[in-house]
Motif scaffolding. Structure first.
Motif, PDB file in Angstrom:
ATOM      1  N   UNK A 215       0.850  -1.194   0.000  1.00 40.43           N
ATOM      2  CA  UNK A 215       0.000   0.000   0.000  1.00 40.43           C
ATOM      3  C   UNK A 215       0.885   1.243   0.000  1.00 40.43           C
ATOM      4  N   UNK A 216       0.357   2.388  -0.410  1.00 41.13           N
ATOM      5  CA  UNK A 216       1.172   3.614  -0.404  1.00 41.13           C
ATOM      6  C   UNK A 216       1.616   3.972   1.016  1.00 41.13           C
ATOM      7  N   UNK A 217       2.801   4.553   1.127  1.00 40.60           N
ATOM      8  CA  UNK A 217       3.256   5.013   2.443  1.00 40.60           C
ATOM      9  C   UNK A 217       2.447   6.239   2.857  1.00 40.60           C
ATOM     10  N   UNK A 218       2.395   6.467   4.171  1.00 38.72           N
ATOM     11  CA  UNK A 218       1.679   7.616   4.743  1.00 38.72           C
ATOM     12  C   UNK A 218       0.226   7.665   4.282  1.00 38.72           C
ATOM     13  N   UNK A 219      -0.392   6.508   4.101  1.00 35.69           N
ATOM     14  CA  UNK A 219      -1.763   6.424   3.592  1.00 35.69           C
ATOM     15  C   UNK A 219      -2.551   5.445   4.466  1.00 35.69           C
ATOM     16  N   UNK A 220      -2.984   5.909   5.659  1.00 31.63           N
ATOM     17  CA  UNK A 220      -3.653   4.993   6.591  1.00 31.63           C
ATOM     18  C   UNK A 220      -4.946   4.408   6.044  1.00 31.63           C
ATOM     19  N   UNK A 221      -5.634   5.147   5.154  1.00 28.98           N
ATOM     20  CA  UNK A 221      -6.879   4.608   4.599  1.00 28.98           C
ATOM     21  C   UNK A 221      -6.628   3.342   3.789  1.00 28.98           C
ATOM     22  N   UNK A 222      -5.549   3.358   2.988  1.00 31.18           N
ATOM     23  CA  UNK A 222      -5.233   2.183   2.178  1.00 31.18           C
ATOM     24  C   UNK A 222      -4.865   1.002   3.064  1.00 31.18           C
ATOM     25  N   UNK A 223      -4.085   1.267   4.106  1.00 32.25           N
ATOM     26  CA  UNK A 223      -3.731   0.206   5.050  1.00 32.25           C
ATOM     27  C   UNK A 223      -4.983  -0.335   5.733  1.00 32.25           C
ATOM     28  N   UNK A 224      -5.875   0.557   6.143  1.00 31.52           N
ATOM     29  CA  UNK A 224      -7.104   0.146   6.836  1.00 31.52           C
ATOM     30  C   UNK A 224      -7.958  -0.756   5.958  1.00 31.52           C
ATOM     31  N   UNK A 225      -8.087  -0.419   4.690  1.00 35.42           N
ATOM     32  CA  UNK A 225      -8.907  -1.223   3.778  1.00 35.42           C
ATOM     33  C   UNK A 225      -8.368  -2.644   3.661  1.00 35.42           C
ATOM     34  N   UNK A 226      -7.072  -2.797   3.568  1.00 38.61           N
ATOM     35  CA  UNK A 226      -6.479  -4.134   3.456  1.00 38.61           C
ATOM     36  C   UNK A 226      -6.623  -4.913   4.764  1.00 38.61           C
ATOM     37  N   UNK A 227      -6.511  -4.225   5.895  1.00 41.59           N
ATOM     38  CA  UNK A 227      -6.689  -4.909   7.177  1.00 41.59           C
ATOM     39  C   UNK A 227      -8.118  -5.411   7.329  1.00 41.59           C
ATOM     40  N   UNK A 228      -9.077  -4.585   6.938  1.00 45.14           N
ATOM     41  CA  UNK A 228     -10.483  -5.002   6.996  1.00 45.14           C
ATOM     42  C   UNK A 228     -10.719  -6.197   6.079  1.00 45.14           C
ATOM     43  N   UNK A 229     -10.138  -6.138   4.891  1.00 50.24           N
ATOM     44  CA  UNK A 229     -10.305  -7.224   3.918  1.00 50.24           C
ATOM     45  C   UNK A 229      -9.795  -8.549   4.481  1.00 50.24           C
ATOM     46  N   UNK A 230      -8.607  -8.536   5.094  1.00 46.63           N
ATOM     47  CA  UNK A 230      -8.032  -9.771   5.615  1.00 46.63           C
ATOM     48  C   UNK A 230      -8.772 -10.245   6.870  1.00 46.63           C
ATOM     49  N   UNK A 231      -9.174  -9.304   7.719  1.00 49.04           N
ATOM     50  CA  UNK A 231      -9.932  -9.686   8.913  1.00 49.04           C
ATOM     51  C   UNK A 231     -11.277 -10.287   8.542  1.00 49.04           C
ATOM     52  N   UNK A 232     -11.834  -9.860   7.412  1.00 51.78           N
ATOM     53  CA  UNK A 232     -13.138 -10.362   6.962  1.00 51.78           C
ATOM     54  C   UNK A 232     -13.027 -11.698   6.250  1.00 51.78           C
ATOM     55  N   UNK A 233     -11.802 -12.108   5.922  1.00 52.34           N
ATOM     56  CA  UNK A 233     -11.592 -13.374   5.213  1.00 52.34           C
ATOM     57  C   UNK A 233     -10.389 -14.106   5.796  1.00 52.34           C
ATOM     58  N   UNK A 234     -10.542 -14.685   6.992  1.00 47.72           N
ATOM     59  CA  UNK A 234      -9.415 -15.367   7.640  1.00 47.72           C
ATOM     60  C   UNK A 234      -8.828 -16.487   6.791  1.00 47.72           C
ATOM     61  N   UNK A 235      -9.664 -17.169   6.014  1.00 47.34           N
ATOM     62  CA  UNK A 235      -9.147 -18.257   5.170  1.00 47.34           C
ATOM     63  C   UNK A 235      -8.191 -17.707   4.120  1.00 47.34           C
ATOM     64  N   UNK A 236      -8.519 -16.550   3.540  1.00 42.19           N
ATOM     65  CA  UNK A 236      -7.631 -15.932   2.551  1.00 42.19           C
ATOM     66  C   UNK A 236      -6.335 -15.470   3.222  1.00 42.19           C
ATOM     67  N   UNK A 237      -6.450 -14.897   4.411  1.00 47.94           N
ATOM     68  CA  UNK A 237      -5.247 -14.478   5.141  1.00 47.94           C
ATOM     69  C   UNK A 237      -4.345 -15.685   5.415  1.00 47.94           C
ATOM     70  N   UNK A 238      -4.949 -16.791   5.804  1.00 53.53           N
ATOM     71  CA  UNK A 238      -4.172 -18.006   6.074  1.00 53.53           C
ATOM     72  C   UNK A 238      -3.451 -18.495   4.818  1.00 53.53           C
ATOM     73  N   UNK A 239      -4.166 -18.496   3.695  1.00 45.53           N
ATOM     74  CA  UNK A 239      -3.571 -18.965   2.433  1.00 45.53           C
ATOM     75  C   UNK A 239      -2.407 -18.065   2.021  1.00 45.53           C
TER      76      UNK A 239
END
Length: 392
Positions: free
Chosen positions: A325-349
């Protein structure tokens, strides 16, 4: 060491303390065959208890205790020290230690190597003209360069005007035996108030200084909870490390009413165990070389969300082992964290794919072999030059 004919490598850095650069030196010394080279560590400022991580008992440590600023007046002291140690190779790391190359040259050190390991907070994109000029000034005193990422190798060619033939690009290696996944999923982190069986743990490890920008990650965590309020029940933040940003990050989280959802324990020595308790590793840095902690997370089968700086994109395959994700861009980081938290199986893979990538490409042995090959080649070249008659 009297009567020991192994060549001595003098590793020089600004400070020998907890950090990725220093951890790479520890791994190099611990895993290079003991019959190949002797090693000594010279810190221009201080050698800390971090020295205890070196497992060999034949390594000498020297602290110069140099005050801040350029150390031209330290040249005589460095010259005498180098003449006393008589290293075959002086290997300096990063701009703060580059000045040792002049007294090493004056002392007649056969091989002088300089490594670029990452960017400084004062030169995040390599555009600082003063730093470029300083590196160009010292270039004639350096025989060979080691760059830890393609980005840094390109910088040496384009900005410092080092011939490509004088540069080796070498990735850090990670100990995949020490950094490995827990056998039955994420394990409880000692002292941590969160349970990985109940919580989705986003973690980071590193010095809490401005260049590492943990404030961005704290901000991203807050925004992730705002984006998906249900995550308040199970998403948790672990930020391991000491430094001035620790109190600032805690204050930001407290102000947002999320202080109880985060754990900032300070510096820890059990990083391998901590990695095994994370569901996602986040690296919000403003600058990096090749991040040891990214490699350690990947070896631990933890997916990575990291900023698009330095060599991070060399390590993390977008959408396969994590996200860039872009540096100094908390929104982009937040979106990816939400995505992975919402799909634990994908995070595991993704974590499993990261482990496989490290084993195939970023082994500790590959790193050690590259350094040893460069040391051997440069010594042979030096011997060849010295044995050539002057009139040829």
């Amino acid at each position: 060491m009297q009567g020991d004919d192994r060549p001595l490598v003098l590793h020089v850095m600004y400070r020998f303390d907890v950090g990725g650069l220093e951890n790479g030196i520890v791994n190099l010394i611990n895993h290079m065959p003991a019959d190949a080279y002797r090693h000594a560590v010279l810190a221009l400022t201080e050698v800390t208890d971090f020295r205890q991580r070196i497992q060999r008992n034949d390594v000498e440590f020297v602290s110069l205790r140099k005050p801040p600023g350029h150390g031209v007046w330290q040249y005589p002291k460095l010259f005498r020290l180098i003449r006393k140690l008589r290293p075959a190779i002086v290997h300096s790391r990063n701009l703060a230690a580059l000045e040792v190359q002049v007294p090493a040259w004056a002392a007649g050190v056969p091989v002088r190597i300089h490594g670029e390991h990452g960017r400084d907070v004062g030169d995040l994109d390599g555009s600082n003209v003063t730093y470029q000029r300083v590196r160009r000034f010292y270039r004639p005193f350096v025989h060979h360069y080691m760059a830890l990422s393609r980005d840094l190798a390109d910088y040496l060619v384009d900005k410092v005007q080092v011939p490509p033939s004088k540069i080796n690009q070498v990735y850090n290696g990670v100990d995949t035996d020490r950094f490995c996944p827990a056998p039955h999923g994420q394990q409880v982190i000692a002292g941590c108030p969160f349970n990985p069986a109940e919580h989705f743990i986003v973690g980071t490890v590193g010095r809490m200084q401005p260049v590492k920008d943990q404030i961005m990650l704290a901000n991203a965590f807050v925004q992730a909870i705002v984006l998906d309020p249900k995550l308040r029940l199970r998403m948790r933040l672990v930020m391991v490390g000491e430094g001035p940003l620790r109190a600032q990050a805690q204050a930001m989280l407290d102000t947002a009413g999320l202080g109880a959802l985060a754990w900032l324990p300070g510096e820890r020595s059990d990083v391998a165990d901590i990695m095994r308790g994370m569901h996602v590793f986040a690296l919000p840095s403003l600058a990096e070389g090749i991040s040891n902690t990214i490699l350690e997370a990947m070896a631990s089968a933890v997916p990575v969300v990291a900023t698009a700086v330095g060599g991070n994109a060399d390590l993390v395959l977008q959408g396969q082992t994590g996200y860039i994700v872009p540096s100094a861009h908390p929104q982009a980081m937040a979106l990816r964290l939400v995505e992975l938290a919402s799909s634990p199986a994908r995070a595991h893979a993704m974590g499993q794919a990261g482990r496989q990538r490290v084993q195939a490409t970023f082994s500790l042995q590959a790193m050690v072999s590259t350094y040893q090959r460069v040391y051997d080649q440069q010594l042979r070249l030096s011997d060849s030059i010295r044995s050539t008659p002057k009139n040829q």
